[in-house]
Design an enzyme around this catalytic site. Structure first.
Site, PDB file in Angstrom:
ATOM      1  N   ARG A   1      -8.167   0.545  10.610  1.00 49.08           N
ATOM      2  CA  ARG A   1      -7.513  -0.764  10.788  1.00 49.08           C
ATOM      3  C   ARG A   1      -8.452  -1.413  11.346  1.00 49.08           C
ATOM      4  O   ARG A   1      -8.170  -2.725  11.825  1.00 49.08           O
ATOM      5  CB  ARG A   1      -6.297  -0.345  11.699  1.00 49.08           C
ATOM      6  CG  ARG A   1      -5.072  -1.112  11.540  1.00 49.08           C
ATOM      7  CD  ARG A   1      -4.502  -0.987  10.165  1.00 49.08           C
ATOM      8  NE  ARG A   1      -3.153  -1.412  10.419  1.00 49.08           N
ATOM      9  CZ  ARG A   1      -1.966  -0.919   9.661  1.00 49.08           C
ATOM     10  NH1 ARG A   1      -2.010   0.045   9.221  1.00 49.08           N
ATOM     11  NH2 ARG A   1      -0.800  -1.605   9.895  1.00 49.08           N
TER      12      ARG A   1
ATOM     13  N   LYS B   1       0.698  -1.138  -0.013  1.00 48.81           N
ATOM     14  CA  LYS B   1      -0.026   0.057  -0.142  1.00 48.81           C
ATOM     15  C   LYS B   1       0.737   1.424  -0.051  1.00 48.81           C
ATOM     16  O   LYS B   1       0.542   2.155  -0.726  1.00 48.81           O
ATOM     17  CB  LYS B   1      -0.983  -0.033   1.201  1.00 48.81           C
ATOM     18  CG  LYS B   1      -0.578   0.050   2.439  1.00 48.81           C
ATOM     19  CD  LYS B   1      -1.728  -0.443   3.370  1.00 48.81           C
ATOM     20  CE  LYS B   1      -1.186  -0.736   4.783  1.00 48.81           C
ATOM     21  NZ  LYS B   1      -0.211   0.123   5.465  1.00 48.81           N
TER      22      LYS B   1
ATOM     23  N   ARG C   1      12.715  -1.671   8.290  1.00 49.87           N
ATOM     24  CA  ARG C   1      11.955  -1.481   9.505  1.00 49.87           C
ATOM     25  C   ARG C   1      11.974  -2.370  10.620  1.00 49.87           C
ATOM     26  O   ARG C   1      12.020  -3.357  10.492  1.00 49.87           O
ATOM     27  CB  ARG C   1      10.579  -1.253   9.199  1.00 49.87           C
ATOM     28  CG  ARG C   1      10.140   0.139   8.375  1.00 49.87           C
ATOM     29  CD  ARG C   1       8.626   0.017   7.852  1.00 49.87           C
ATOM     30  NE  ARG C   1       7.538  -0.710   8.568  1.00 49.87           N
ATOM     31  CZ  ARG C   1       6.288  -0.614   8.449  1.00 49.87           C
ATOM     32  NH1 ARG C   1       6.110   0.111   7.129  1.00 49.87           N
ATOM     33  NH2 ARG C   1       5.418  -1.365   8.948  1.00 49.87           N
TER      34      ARG C   1
ATOM     35  N   ARG D   1      11.915  -5.499   2.529  1.00 58.80           N
ATOM     36  CA  ARG D   1      11.656  -4.114   2.470  1.00 58.80           C
ATOM     37  C   ARG D   1      12.778  -3.234   3.098  1.00 58.80           C
ATOM     38  O   ARG D   1      13.333  -3.508   3.978  1.00 58.80           O
ATOM     39  CB  ARG D   1      10.470  -4.005   3.043  1.00 58.80           C
ATOM     40  CG  ARG D   1      10.249  -2.170   3.252  1.00 58.80           C
ATOM     41  CD  ARG D   1       8.744  -2.045   3.662  1.00 58.80           C
ATOM     42  NE  ARG D   1       7.930  -2.695   4.725  1.00 58.80           N
ATOM     43  CZ  ARG D   1       6.651  -2.746   4.725  1.00 58.80           C
ATOM     44  NH1 ARG D   1       6.201  -2.112   3.995  1.00 58.80           N
ATOM     45  NH2 ARG D   1       6.256  -3.385   5.801  1.00 58.80           N
TER      46      ARG D   1
ATOM     47  N   ARG E   1       1.606  -9.343  13.179  1.00 56.62           N
ATOM     48  CA  ARG E   1       0.800  -8.225  12.462  1.00 56.62           C
ATOM     49  C   ARG E   1      -0.136  -8.867  11.546  1.00 56.62           C
ATOM     50  O   ARG E   1      -1.229  -8.190  11.305  1.00 56.62           O
ATOM     51  CB  ARG E   1       2.134  -7.194  11.573  1.00 56.62           C
ATOM     52  CG  ARG E   1       2.573  -6.679  12.456  1.00 56.62           C
ATOM     53  CD  ARG E   1       3.993  -5.900  11.727  1.00 56.62           C
ATOM     54  NE  ARG E   1       3.817  -5.078  10.539  1.00 56.62           N
ATOM     55  CZ  ARG E   1       4.761  -5.144   9.689  1.00 56.62           C
ATOM     56  NH1 ARG E   1       5.749  -5.917   9.602  1.00 56.62           N
ATOM     57  NH2 ARG E   1       4.400  -4.354   8.486  1.00 56.62           N
TER      58      ARG E   1
HETATM   59  P1  AMP Z   1       1.970   0.297   8.646  1.00 55.02           P
HETATM   60  O1  AMP Z   1       2.915   1.291   8.253  1.00 55.02           O
HETATM   61  O2  AMP Z   1       0.815   0.788   7.902  1.00 55.02           O
HETATM   62  O3  AMP Z   1       2.271  -1.027   8.219  1.00 55.02           O
HETATM   63  O4  AMP Z   1       1.844   0.579   9.897  1.00 55.02           O
HETATM   64  C1  AMP Z   1       2.811   0.117  11.248  1.00 55.02           C
HETATM   65  C2  AMP Z   1       2.397  -0.158  12.746  1.00 55.02           C
HETATM   66  O5  AMP Z   1       1.847   1.250  12.882  1.00 55.02           O
HETATM   67  C3  AMP Z   1       1.262  -0.965  12.616  1.00 55.02           C
HETATM   68  O6  AMP Z   1       1.867  -2.541  12.835  1.00 55.02           O
HETATM   69  C4  AMP Z   1       0.601  -0.570  13.765  1.00 55.02           C
HETATM   70  O7  AMP Z   1       1.096  -0.958  15.037  1.00 55.02           O
HETATM   71  C5  AMP Z   1       0.744   0.846  13.649  1.00 55.02           C
HETATM   72  N1  AMP Z   1      -0.612   1.605  13.172  1.00 55.02           N
HETATM   73  C6  AMP Z   1      -0.524   2.170  11.837  1.00 55.02           C
HETATM   74  N2  AMP Z   1      -1.887   2.524  11.646  1.00 55.02           N
HETATM   75  C7  AMP Z   1      -2.550   1.852  12.618  1.00 55.02           C
HETATM   76  C8  AMP Z   1      -3.948   2.488  13.025  1.00 55.02           C
HETATM   77  N3  AMP Z   1      -4.850   2.949  12.045  1.00 55.02           N
HETATM   78  N4  AMP Z   1      -4.270   2.036  14.110  1.00 55.02           N
HETATM   79  C9  AMP Z   1      -3.471   1.402  15.110  1.00 55.02           C
HETATM   80  N5  AMP Z   1      -2.097   1.211  14.677  1.00 55.02           N
HETATM   81  C10 AMP Z   1      -1.609   1.544  13.544  1.00 55.02           C
END
Ligand code: AMP
Length: 220
Positions: A87, A13, A161, A126, A172
């Protein structure tokens, strides 16, 4: 047409959002990036967030909604992509309220589908530029950096990351299945869902999304 991405971790994404930003002028709102920016500040709040993300768990709805609302308030009449929000169902209901307040009706949820094995390979390969945030993948020719460990765009250093390891990825992915996946039915029932298979890479996903956007424009 504003876009909400619903996707398992490492479905692409972020990469597809960057293409839409570059080629179609979308504003890319990534809640993961907002959280990582807080972590970079090294504050107590940032450290708390870091603990949660490192475990693969979700940050509380209150924290993330506040960060998103602040960011949404800064964009005016520009089309945007929500990458990583909502989420869970509670966040989806909150987003409805925010959209009502801001009179936003023109949106579509796009589910980026991917199988777990491919997603894991993407997560483990990544690499992210610490300076400009550009994303690469050492396991896929299409998205490999030209020079190992160096960003093609700004020559900044590429890093993994902290949550892109096998153990955290599994948590996750399970979190995704348990709490995020129900959003697919939620938006389907609203007549707002499109599905894009991301197995063939980000360029192909971009093209499929472009077709969706074009057909939406024709039909509206
Ligand atoms: P991402 O970069 O979208 O993979 O997000 C990395 C991490 O940030 C996720 O595994 C969550 O721990 C946290 N995170 C991102 N967006 C949300 C959200 N909308 N609600 C809760 N945690 C979030």
């Amino acid at each position: 047409m504003n876009i909400i991405f619903i996707a398992p971790p490492a479905a692409g994404k972020g990469t597809v959002s960057a293409l839409l930003e570059e080629r179609k002028g979308y504003i890319h709102l990534s809640t993961g990036d907002l959280l990582r920016a807080e972590i970079k500040k090294g504050t107590e709040f940032g450290n708390e967030i870091n603990d949660i993300i490192s475990k693969g768990e979700l940050v509380s709805d209150e924290i993330i909604t506040k960060l998103l609302k602040n960011k949404l308030a800064t964009i005016k009449n520009q089309k945007f992509i929500l990458d990583g929000y909502p989420r869970n169902l509670n966040q989806a209901e909150t987003l409805n309220e925010i959209f009502n307040e801001l009179a936003i009706t023109d949106y579509m949820a796009i589910y980026l589908s991917i199988d777990e094995e491919t997603a894991m390979k993407r997560a483990l390969g990544r690499l992210v530029c610490s300076d400009c945030g550009a994303t690469y993948n050492k396991y896929f020719q299409e998205t490999k950096p030209k020079k190992d460990g160096i960003c093609d765009k700004c020559q900044g250093p590429l890093n993994q990351r902290a949550d892109d390891n096998e153990e955290t990825f599994k948590v996750r992915f399970n979190t995704y299945l348990n709490v995020t996946n129900p959003l697919i039915d939620y938006y389907k029932e609203k007549g707002k869902l499109e599905i894009v298979d991301t197995t063939n890479g980000s360029e192909n996903s971009y093209q499929l999304i472009e077709q969706i956007l074009e057909s939406e424009n024709v039909n509206n």
